[in-house]
Design an enzyme around this catalytic site. Structure first.
Site, PDB file in Angstrom:
ATOM      1  N   ASP A  24       0.826  -1.213   0.000  1.00 27.16           N
ATOM      2  CA  ASP A  24       0.000   0.000   0.000  1.00 27.16           C
ATOM      3  C   ASP A  24       0.863   1.267   0.000  1.00 27.16           C
ATOM      4  OD1 ASP A  24      -2.343   1.424   0.010  1.00 27.16           O
ATOM      5  OD2 ASP A  24      -2.715   1.223   2.157  1.00 27.16           O
ATOM      6  N   HIS A  41       2.091   3.568  -9.118  1.00 29.12           N
ATOM      7  CA  HIS A  41       1.858   2.146  -9.410  1.00 29.12           C
ATOM      8  C   HIS A  41       3.029   1.559 -10.206  1.00 29.12           C
ATOM      9  CE1 HIS A  41      -2.001   2.364  -7.589  1.00 29.12           C
ATOM     10  NE2 HIS A  41      -2.576   3.090  -8.530  1.00 29.12           N
ATOM     11  N   LEU A 135      10.748 -20.428  -5.194  1.00 24.44           N
ATOM     12  CA  LEU A 135       9.688 -19.642  -4.546  1.00 24.44           C
ATOM     13  C   LEU A 135       8.343 -19.794  -5.274  1.00 24.44           C
ATOM     14  CD1 LEU A 135       9.147 -17.045  -2.552  1.00 24.44           C
ATOM     15  CD2 LEU A 135       9.363 -15.762  -4.678  1.00 24.44           C
TER      16      LEU A 135
HETATM   17  C1  IPE Z   1      -5.495  -2.566  -0.028  1.00 24.15           C
HETATM   18  O1  IPE Z   1      -5.156  -1.223  -0.119  1.00 24.15           O
HETATM   19  C2  IPE Z   1      -5.387  -3.218  -1.362  1.00 24.15           C
HETATM   20  C3  IPE Z   1      -4.052  -3.350  -1.915  1.00 24.15           C
HETATM   21  C4  IPE Z   1      -2.945  -2.927  -1.386  1.00 24.15           C
HETATM   22  C5  IPE Z   1      -3.972  -4.050  -3.166  1.00 24.15           C
HETATM   23  P1  IPE Z   1      -6.242  -0.092  -0.284  1.00 24.15           P
HETATM   24  O2  IPE Z   1      -5.487   1.164  -0.391  1.00 24.15           O
HETATM   25  O3  IPE Z   1      -7.177  -0.424  -1.365  1.00 24.15           O
HETATM   26  O4  IPE Z   1      -7.025  -0.189   1.099  1.00 24.15           O
HETATM   27  P2  IPE Z   1      -7.838   0.923   1.898  1.00 24.15           P
HETATM   28  O5  IPE Z   1      -8.770   1.567   0.938  1.00 24.15           O
HETATM   29  O6  IPE Z   1      -6.830   1.894   2.429  1.00 24.15           O
HETATM   30  O7  IPE Z   1      -8.494   0.154   2.978  1.00 24.15           O
HETATM   31  C1  IPE Z   2      -1.738   0.384  -3.323  1.00 23.58           C
HETATM   32  O1  IPE Z   2      -1.541   1.745  -3.392  1.00 23.58           O
HETATM   33  C2  IPE Z   2      -1.967  -0.227  -4.678  1.00 23.58           C
HETATM   34  C3  IPE Z   2      -3.369  -0.597  -4.921  1.00 23.58           C
HETATM   35  C4  IPE Z   2      -4.322  -0.542  -4.054  1.00 23.58           C
HETATM   36  C5  IPE Z   2      -3.680  -1.075  -6.254  1.00 23.58           C
HETATM   37  P1  IPE Z   2      -2.753   2.767  -3.324  1.00 23.58           P
HETATM   38  O2  IPE Z   2      -3.172   3.088  -4.705  1.00 23.58           O
HETATM   39  O3  IPE Z   2      -3.803   2.302  -2.415  1.00 23.58           O
HETATM   40  O4  IPE Z   2      -2.001   4.017  -2.692  1.00 23.58           O
HETATM   41  P2  IPE Z   2      -2.538   5.014  -1.581  1.00 23.58           P
HETATM   42  O5  IPE Z   2      -3.065   4.190  -0.445  1.00 23.58           O
HETATM   43  O6  IPE Z   2      -3.616   5.832  -2.228  1.00 23.58           O
HETATM   44  O7  IPE Z   2      -1.352   5.837  -1.208  1.00 23.58           O
HETATM   45 MG    MG Z   3      -4.092   2.485  -0.433  1.00 21.57          MG
END
Ligand code: IPE
Ligand code: IPE
Ligand code: MG
Length: 248
Positions: A24, A41, A135
């Site tokens: 995240d 990303h 792995l």
């Molecule tokens: C969880 O992160 C999903 C992934 C890292 C793939 P999100 O950013 O979607 O989760 P919330 O919205 O903070 O709970």
């Molecule tokens: C995690 O990063 C990747 C996915 C959920 C696909 P986020 O896109 O949730 O990044 P933040 O949480 O907004 O920083």
């Molecule tokens: Mg996120």
């Protein structure tokens, strides 16, 4: 369950057998640099490469990465489209490298939401890497822990109605055989980056006795040292599994 006798690395201490990561913070990483979320990303994919390679080097048996949650489908169509594109390009470019590194691939989640091209490539990648022995890399895409439990219940119900299972025999070990992570070691260590302290519907059933490690580092900044730090922290935990370690 992890055993210190297994697959020791150069430090002599066995790494956790199964590490799961909620990757995240891509968006915040990009925002802090005044870049579009897409850059976050893309940078996140580079971190995935580093962490997969490092986990394999450490002798981790299974690495499960939360790439895309079922709830992430609610993001703008622009972002969802970009994430799909990125997934497609990673499948196209990385499979060869995974093969060279003896890595097996398993994709879990509701793939029906993806394009036929992604579904076909995902299946192809999994089968071409099936014989590898290093792995096991599990990618959770359009995955939700609740979805996984509901799917498991559905599959068991089908086998009950076919007469293959007696409902009396449904227990946790039978349930385990029907989940997405069936056949893999138990999740020893669950990591979430970016400072959020929640599961966001990642693995639910499978983390009954996992150790949790939350760090503030945003996923694009997470690196080999960050993983080593999480593993060091894991090794300092006293995993009792409900027992009393010989105490009275
Ligand atoms: C969880 O992160 C999903 C992934 C890292 C793939 P999100 O950013 O979607 O989760 P919330 O919205 O903070 O709970
Ligand atoms: C995690 O990063 C990747 C996915 C959920 C696909 P986020 O896109 O949730 O990044 P933040 O949480 O907004 O920083
Ligand atoms: Mg996120």
């Amino acid at each position: 369950m992890s055993s210190k006798k297994d697959s020791s690395n150069s430090s002599g201490i066995a790494p956790p057998q199964h590490i799961a990561i909620i990757m995240d913070g891509n968006g915040r990483w990009a925002k802090s640099r005044h870049l579009p979320r897409s850059s976050g990303h893309q940078k996140g994919v580079q971190t995935v490469r580093k962490i997969v390679k490092h986990s394999a080097k450490l002798g981790v048996k299974t690495l499960t990465l939360f790439a895309f949650s079922s709830e992430n489908m609610r993001r703008s169509s622009e972002e969802v489209g970009l994430l799909f594109k990125l997934f497609l390009s990673v499948l196209r470019t990385e499979t060869k490298k995974l093969k060279e590194n003896n890595i097996r691939l398993k994709i879990v989640g509701d793939l029906s939401a993806f394009t036929p091209e992604i579904i076909a490539l995902a299946k192809e990648a999994e089968s071409s890497l099936q014989k590898n022995t290093g792995l096991t890399l599990v990618i959770a895409a359009n995955y939700g822990g609740q979805w996984d439990i509901a799917e498991t219940a559905k599959k068991i119900a089908i086998d009950v109605s076919n007469g293959d299972i007696d409902p009396e025999n449904i227990d946790t070990s039978l349930f385990n055989r029907y989940t997405s992570l069936s056949g893999l070691p138990e999740v020893d260590l669950l990591i979430r980056t970016s400072g959020e302290i929640r599961l966001s519907n990642f693995l639910l059933w499978d983390i009954a006795y996992s150790e949790f490690y939350f760090c503030k580092t945003l996923w694009p900044d997470f690196n080999e040292d960050s993983l080593d730090e999480a593993i060091d922290n894991f090794h300092r935990r006293d995993r009792r599994f409900g027992e009393r370690n010989g105490e009275n």
